[in-house]
Scaffold this active site. Sequence first.
Site, PDB file in Angstrom:
ATOM      1  N   ARG A 164       0.835  -1.225   0.000  1.00 27.57           N
ATOM      2  CA  ARG A 164       0.000   0.000   0.000  1.00 27.57           C
ATOM      3  C   ARG A 164       0.865   1.269   0.000  1.00 27.57           C
ATOM      4  O   ARG A 164       0.548   2.260   0.659  1.00 27.57           O
ATOM      5  CB  ARG A 164      -0.952   0.032   1.205  1.00 27.57           C
ATOM      6  CG  ARG A 164      -1.896  -1.131   1.295  1.00 27.57           C
ATOM      7  CD  ARG A 164      -2.945  -1.160   0.199  1.00 27.57           C
ATOM      8  NE  ARG A 164      -3.621  -2.441   0.238  1.00 27.57           N
ATOM      9  CZ  ARG A 164      -3.173  -3.522  -0.417  1.00 27.57           C
ATOM     10  NH1 ARG A 164      -2.117  -3.465  -1.211  1.00 27.57           N
ATOM     11  NH2 ARG A 164      -3.820  -4.653  -0.326  1.00 27.57           N
ATOM     12  N   SER A 269     -11.179  -0.438   3.715  1.00 21.27           N
ATOM     13  CA  SER A 269     -10.326  -0.659   4.898  1.00 21.27           C
ATOM     14  C   SER A 269      -9.718   0.656   5.329  1.00 21.27           C
ATOM     15  O   SER A 269      -9.059   1.324   4.536  1.00 21.27           O
ATOM     16  CB  SER A 269      -9.190  -1.631   4.565  1.00 21.27           C
ATOM     17  OG  SER A 269      -9.712  -2.887   4.302  1.00 21.27           O
ATOM     18  N   GLU A 365      -4.789   3.620   6.023  1.00 20.14           N
ATOM     19  CA  GLU A 365      -4.653   3.373   4.581  1.00 20.14           C
ATOM     20  C   GLU A 365      -5.272   4.561   3.824  1.00 20.14           C
ATOM     21  O   GLU A 365      -4.915   4.850   2.690  1.00 20.14           O
ATOM     22  CB  GLU A 365      -5.399   2.072   4.256  1.00 20.14           C
ATOM     23  CG  GLU A 365      -5.163   1.578   2.862  1.00 20.14           C
ATOM     24  CD  GLU A 365      -5.781   0.210   2.615  1.00 20.14           C
ATOM     25  OE1 GLU A 365      -5.527  -0.743   3.396  1.00 20.14           O
ATOM     26  OE2 GLU A 365      -6.528   0.086   1.638  1.00 20.14           O
TER      27      GLU A 365
HETATM   28  C1  LIG Z   1     -15.895  -0.131  -0.461  1.00 23.34           C
HETATM   29  C2  LIG Z   1     -14.411   0.063  -0.735  1.00 23.34           C
HETATM   30  C3  LIG Z   1     -13.601  -1.035  -0.916  1.00 23.34           C
HETATM   31  C4  LIG Z   1     -12.225  -0.871  -1.170  1.00 23.34           C
HETATM   32  N1  LIG Z   1     -11.453  -1.979  -1.343  1.00 23.34           N
HETATM   33  C5  LIG Z   1     -10.117  -1.854  -1.579  1.00 23.34           C
HETATM   34  C6  LIG Z   1      -9.294  -2.993  -1.772  1.00 23.34           C
HETATM   35  O1  LIG Z   1      -9.766  -4.135  -1.759  1.00 23.34           O
HETATM   36  N2  LIG Z   1      -7.971  -2.808  -1.974  1.00 23.34           N
HETATM   37  C7  LIG Z   1      -7.405  -1.555  -2.016  1.00 23.34           C
HETATM   38  O2  LIG Z   1      -6.180  -1.454  -2.220  1.00 23.34           O
HETATM   39  N3  LIG Z   1      -8.166  -0.446  -1.858  1.00 23.34           N
HETATM   40  C8  LIG Z   1      -9.494  -0.562  -1.639  1.00 23.34           C
HETATM   41  N4  LIG Z   1     -10.274   0.550  -1.454  1.00 23.34           N
HETATM   42  C9  LIG Z   1      -9.635   1.878  -1.472  1.00 23.34           C
HETATM   43  C10 LIG Z   1      -9.731   2.602  -2.855  1.00 23.34           C
HETATM   44  O3  LIG Z   1     -10.776   2.099  -3.625  1.00 23.34           O
HETATM   45  C11 LIG Z   1      -8.425   2.501  -3.643  1.00 23.34           C
HETATM   46  O4  LIG Z   1      -7.353   3.015  -2.893  1.00 23.34           O
HETATM   47  C12 LIG Z   1      -8.508   3.271  -4.972  1.00 23.34           C
HETATM   48  O5  LIG Z   1      -7.367   3.022  -5.741  1.00 23.34           O
HETATM   49  C13 LIG Z   1      -8.666   4.774  -4.791  1.00 23.34           C
HETATM   50  O6  LIG Z   1      -8.959   5.320  -6.059  1.00 23.34           O
HETATM   51  P1  LIG Z   1      -9.597   6.751  -6.205  1.00 23.34           P
HETATM   52  O7  LIG Z   1      -9.571   7.093  -7.645  1.00 23.34           O
HETATM   53  O8  LIG Z   1     -10.919   6.786  -5.557  1.00 23.34           O
HETATM   54  O9  LIG Z   1      -8.527   7.649  -5.416  1.00 23.34           O
HETATM   55  P2  LIG Z   1      -8.824   8.897  -4.493  1.00 23.34           P
HETATM   56  O10 LIG Z   1      -9.492   8.445  -3.244  1.00 23.34           O
HETATM   57  O11 LIG Z   1      -9.451   9.966  -5.259  1.00 23.34           O
HETATM   58  O12 LIG Z   1      -7.318   9.313  -4.143  1.00 23.34           O
HETATM   59  C14 LIG Z   1      -6.517   8.484  -3.334  1.00 23.34           C
HETATM   60  C15 LIG Z   1      -5.074   9.033  -3.309  1.00 23.34           C
HETATM   61  O13 LIG Z   1      -4.503   8.888  -4.609  1.00 23.34           O
HETATM   62  C16 LIG Z   1      -4.132  10.154  -5.115  1.00 23.34           C
HETATM   63  N5  LIG Z   1      -4.426  10.165  -6.547  1.00 23.34           N
HETATM   64  C17 LIG Z   1      -5.610   9.878  -7.141  1.00 23.34           C
HETATM   65  N6  LIG Z   1      -5.478   9.947  -8.478  1.00 23.34           N
HETATM   66  C18 LIG Z   1      -4.194  10.296  -8.722  1.00 23.34           C
HETATM   67  C19 LIG Z   1      -3.445  10.542  -9.902  1.00 23.34           C
HETATM   68  N7  LIG Z   1      -3.993  10.452 -11.110  1.00 23.34           N
HETATM   69  N8  LIG Z   1      -2.147  10.891  -9.767  1.00 23.34           N
HETATM   70  C20 LIG Z   1      -1.557  10.999  -8.550  1.00 23.34           C
HETATM   71  N9  LIG Z   1      -2.218  10.785  -7.398  1.00 23.34           N
HETATM   72  C21 LIG Z   1      -3.527  10.436  -7.492  1.00 23.34           C
HETATM   73  C22 LIG Z   1      -4.955  11.168  -4.353  1.00 23.34           C
HETATM   74  O14 LIG Z   1      -4.319  12.446  -4.338  1.00 23.34           O
HETATM   75  C23 LIG Z   1      -5.025  10.513  -2.986  1.00 23.34           C
HETATM   76  O15 LIG Z   1      -3.833  10.775  -2.271  1.00 23.34           O
HETATM   77  C24 LIG Z   1     -11.655   0.417  -1.224  1.00 23.34           C
HETATM   78  C25 LIG Z   1     -12.488   1.536  -1.046  1.00 23.34           C
HETATM   79  C26 LIG Z   1     -13.855   1.370  -0.818  1.00 23.34           C
HETATM   80  C27 LIG Z   1     -14.729   2.577  -0.662  1.00 23.34           C
END
Ligand SMILES: Cc1cc2nc3c(=O)[nH]c(=O)nc-3n(C[C@H](O)[C@H](O)[C@H](O)COP(=O)(O)OP(=O)(O)OC[C@H]3O[C@@H](n4cnc5c(N)ncnc54)[C@H](O)[C@@H]3O)c2cc1C
Length: 370
Positions: A164, A269, A365
């Site tokens: 992570r 998580s 996380e």
């Molecule tokens: C119900 C649920 C289940 C989940 N299950 C998992 C799982 O099984 N495994 C897991 O690893 N995660 C899980 N997650 C967490 C999440 O889905 C992941 O971390 C996902 O990759 C976040 O994507 P996002 O586009 O929503 O990022 P955001 O929440 O918008 O951003 C997260 C971080 O990434 C940065 N970021 C986003 N886009 C970019 C970019 N283009 N360039 C640089 N930085 C960027 C942001 O600045 C921030 O720091 C879960 C979340 C939920 C709500």
Amino acid sequence: MFMKFIENVPLAQYTTFKIGGPARFFCSVSDEKQLVEAVKFAKKKKLPIFILGGGSNVLVSDNGFSGLVIRNEMRGMGGAGSGNIIASAAGENWDDLVKYTVEHNLCGLENLSAIPGTVGAAPVQNIGAYGVDVSSVIKLVRALDTKEMKFVEFGNKECQFEYRDSLFKKEKGRYIITAVSFELTVGGKPNISYRDLREYFAGRQSHGSEPKTEKISLFNPLNWFHARNDKADLVVRKYEPSIADVRDAIIEIRANKLPDWKHWGTAGSYFKNPVVSREKYIDLKGKYPELSAFEYGEKMKIHIAWIIENVCKMKGLMAGNVGVYDKQALVLVAKPGAVASEIVSLANNIMKCVKEKTGIELESEVQWVN
Ligand SMILES: Cc1cc2nc3c(=O)[nH]c(=O)nc-3n(C[C@H](O)[C@H](O)[C@H](O)COP(=O)(O)OP(=O)(O)OC[C@H]3O[C@@H](n4cnc5c(N)ncnc54)[C@H](O)[C@@H]3O)c2cc1C
């Protein structure tokens, strides 16, 4: 195209926690040119930048963010060069990409099915689930280096992936990812080593293949620990489901285990599973024989949800508008009306209990935005 920078935009609507105050400025970008324009705008006004994907891994402060939030809406995905390389723009929905690869019989992403968010965020926290981390298949990451104001490409090793974690998280805010490519395996064999998947496929016939059995070695002390507590683990059943079977299984397992983020506020998580030395795990196992873990390189990654549930007794606990999800103790949930400070306070209580009972400092996380 003319870009719009909107002032005082409430951020709760852009996050899966559905919590958080306003952004001082907000814009959406759909290509690299617009991204450069947005970054220049922020630099000129001396504003900090926050890059937002699907908002599924963030907790925005109740006071909001006093800089520019750039929402990544870059789209497009497809084959890149040889048949097993797929490239995607950073603003694509992550699960749409996984579906696309499975439909094209490309193995490698199926265990990461149904994770919310965008492709661009996947390398940032090296998303992982069901025994697979995305770092195992990332080939290249393209990003805007906001310090040097030029586009750069990172090979897999240069991304410094860890559990992570990655270069993009360590050098917070410096790189804005615009595209990612993945090296997959045509018709490869899916990884079903994770316990939930083994259990799911146990007793099922997949595509007519016969189940095989395998004995695990009791000379490995870790196997011995597991076997001592769970005799059924002595014989591991092996099945050969297709990648489409694995995707379907994961979607079903996740639907039963995780809250529906379209109804509950959540970021999945909230804490990372702690990675500890083997000695520390054996020590904890002596104290809590039912605690489980799996190998992570030289170390052990502990299922800390077991401690939160069975030792801290906090699974299902509600505190005001927020709580610990009753089916998975690592997941925090929020009712409508919840505020970020309630989540922070609940998270602190969990961390305090885990520290007292295990000596482990839990790490969040979820990214805190303020
Ligand atoms: C119900 C649920 C289940 C989940 N299950 C998992 C799982 O099984 N495994 C897991 O690893 N995660 C899980 N997650 C967490 C999440 O889905 C992941 O971390 C996902 O990759 C976040 O994507 P996002 O586009 O929503 O990022 P955001 O929440 O918008 O951003 C997260 C971080 O990434 C940065 N970021 C986003 N886009 C970019 C970019 N283009 N360039 C640089 N930085 C960027 C942001 O600045 C921030 O720091 C879960 C979340 C939920 C709500």
